[in-house]
Design a protein around this motif. Structure first.
Motif, mmCIF file in Angstrom:
data_model
loop_
_atom_site.group_PDB
_atom_site.id
_atom_site.type_symbol
_atom_site.label_atom_id
_atom_site.label_comp_id
_atom_site.label_asym_id
_atom_site.label_seq_id
_atom_site.Cartn_x
_atom_site.Cartn_y
_atom_site.Cartn_z
ATOM 1 N N THR A 28 1.117 -1.174 0.194
ATOM 2 C CA THR A 28 -0.077 0.371 -0.043
ATOM 3 C C THR A 28 0.657 1.435 -0.399
ATOM 4 O O THR A 28 0.631 2.420 -0.538
ATOM 5 N N GLY A 29 2.181 1.325 0.920
ATOM 6 C CA GLY A 29 2.837 2.432 0.896
ATOM 7 C C GLY A 29 3.378 2.939 -0.339
ATOM 8 O O GLY A 29 3.493 3.415 -1.020
ATOM 9 N N LEU A 30 3.988 1.484 -1.457
ATOM 10 C CA LEU A 30 4.405 1.868 -2.283
ATOM 11 C C LEU A 30 4.187 2.503 -3.480
ATOM 12 O O LEU A 30 4.395 2.902 -4.694
ATOM 13 N N LEU A 31 2.666 1.833 -3.571
ATOM 14 C CA LEU A 31 1.259 1.806 -3.768
ATOM 15 C C LEU A 31 1.171 3.781 -4.114
ATOM 16 O O LEU A 31 1.187 4.546 -4.891
ATOM 17 N N LEU A 32 0.786 4.349 -2.672
ATOM 18 C CA LEU A 32 0.496 5.748 -2.438
ATOM 19 C C LEU A 32 1.552 6.004 -3.359
ATOM 20 O O LEU A 32 1.233 7.829 -3.882
ATOM 21 N N SER A 33 3.270 5.794 -2.984
ATOM 22 C CA SER A 33 3.977 6.859 -3.259
ATOM 23 C C SER A 33 4.503 6.650 -4.461
ATOM 24 O O SER A 33 4.399 7.853 -4.742
ATOM 25 N N LEU A 34 3.834 5.891 -5.642
ATOM 26 C CA LEU A 34 4.166 5.800 -7.013
ATOM 27 C C LEU A 34 3.031 7.015 -7.417
ATOM 28 O O LEU A 34 3.409 7.704 -8.291
ATOM 29 N N LEU A 35 1.201 6.570 -6.952
ATOM 30 C CA LEU A 35 0.586 7.639 -7.352
ATOM 31 C C LEU A 35 1.167 9.005 -6.538
ATOM 32 O O LEU A 35 0.730 9.678 -7.712
ATOM 33 N N GLY A 36 1.392 9.459 -5.581
ATOM 34 C CA GLY A 36 1.830 10.383 -5.525
ATOM 35 C C GLY A 36 3.180 11.145 -6.181
ATOM 36 O O GLY A 36 3.166 12.372 -6.617
ATOM 37 N N SER A 37 4.082 10.200 -6.442
ATOM 38 C CA SER A 37 4.936 10.645 -6.919
ATOM 39 C C SER A 37 4.682 11.399 -8.984
ATOM 40 O O SER A 37 5.089 12.447 -9.954
ATOM 41 N N LEU A 38 3.452 11.027 -9.537
ATOM 42 C CA LEU A 38 2.734 11.183 -10.246
ATOM 43 C C LEU A 38 2.141 12.799 -10.232
ATOM 44 O O LEU A 38 2.341 12.846 -11.837
ATOM 45 N N LEU A 39 1.410 12.610 -9.139
ATOM 46 C CA LEU A 39 0.156 13.660 -9.513
ATOM 47 C C LEU A 39 1.824 14.813 -9.567
ATOM 48 O O LEU A 39 1.125 15.701 -9.457
ATOM 49 N N GLY A 40 2.967 14.379 -8.478
ATOM 50 C CA GLY A 40 3.759 15.469 -7.761
ATOM 51 C C GLY A 40 3.163 16.598 -7.329
ATOM 52 O O GLY A 40 3.555 17.427 -7.027
ATOM 53 N N SER A 41 2.635 15.845 -5.912
ATOM 54 C CA SER A 41 1.937 16.807 -4.710
ATOM 55 C C SER A 41 2.092 15.827 -3.505
ATOM 56 O O SER A 41 1.770 14.957 -3.118
ATOM 57 N N PRO A 42 3.542 16.793 -2.541
ATOM 58 C CA PRO A 42 3.964 15.479 -1.743
ATOM 59 C C PRO A 42 2.859 16.009 -0.513
ATOM 60 O O PRO A 42 2.582 15.326 0.317
#
Length: 260
Positions: free
Chosen positions: A207-221
């Motif tokens: 779950t953490g990896l998937l959300l980190s990937l999503l956050g990187s794609l959205l570019g919003s820390p």
């Protein structure tokens, strides 16, 4: 009452059952978990005795989450009052639960006390939230040694109390006997418990990896931080929901039926 051995693969079934039961009543079980966290946080904030009081009430409040899970698993809506189930079970069982909580609190503080011998109490202070610890201290050898000693010493304490609150509440067993049978059941089903913990570790990591990937794609820390926080709370609620199934499958009555 009989101990009930289960195959190791049952540990993964417990993970799935916790997630599935949470999915039936996500708002109710999330709300109860937040109440659980809020109550312990408020108790911990009390001066002098706050942390000890929160630790002493941990078995009782955790039992409340198990009762709520049983309600959800049976198709009922778990009401907030279930969180206080241990306090509504009669004087004798309440007294036994409070004694169990006192033993847990003293045991936990003993673990932290022993760990303090290795770093002067820095790990204990960080865990209890009584002081701010710098990154330099956390990465230090003394702190690392104290952390590992604390984790190793906490493991037998956790196994002693894994099933004990449920045995006191549903079976009326004395605190001493509940601790003994809890440890015995955990040892008997150690393969299932190991897979249970590994399964939840995998769920949290993926779950953490998937959300980190999503956050990187959205570019919003900021969005990523919010998603990770919400996911952590949700997964923690699911994790606690699965505790009930580890108890239900580890014991049976004389006819082979689950105890709860």
């Amino acid at each position: 009452m009989k101990l009930r051995p289960v195959p190791a693969k049952t540990g993964l079934l417990w993970v799935r059952q916790g997630i599935a039961t949470f999915a039936r009543q996500p708002l109710a079980l999330s709300g109860l978990f937040l109440l659980y966290m809020l109550a312990l946080s408020l108790l911990s904030a009390l001066p002098v005795i706050g942390n000890l009081l929160a630790l002493a009430l941990l078995p009782a409040t955790t039992l409340g989450l198990m009762v709520a899970t049983r309600e959800a698993d049976s198709g009922k809506f778990p009401m907030p009052v279930l969180l206080a189930s241990a306090f509504r079970a009669g004087r004798d069982r309440l007294r036994a639960m409070l004694l169990l909580g006192l033993i847990y609190a003293l045991g936990f503080m003993a673990v932290l006390g022993i760990s303090a011998l290795f770093d002067g109490g820095q790990f204990a202070q960080l865990y209890l939230g009584t002081s701010e610890i710098t990154q330099e201290v956390v990465q230090g050898e003394a702190f690392q040694n104290a952390m590992w000693v604390g984790m190793l010493l906490y493991l037998p304490l956790a196994l002693l109390f894994w099933h004990a609150p449920a045995l006191v509440h549903w079976q009326g067993i004395s605190p001493a006997k509940s601790l003994f049978f809890s440890l015995l059941a955990c040892w008997q089903n150690k393969g299932a418990l190991a897979l249970f913990m590994l399964g939840w570790m995998a769920v949290f990591m993926v779950t953490g990896l998937l959300l980190s990937l999503l956050g990187s794609l959205l570019g919003s820390p900021d969005l990523l931080a919010s998603l990770l926080f919400a996911a952590a709370l949700t997964l923690a609620a699911m994790f606690f929901s699965s505790f009930y199934f580890t108890f239900r499958d580890s014991f049976s009555d004389d006819d082979g039926q689950p105890l709860a």
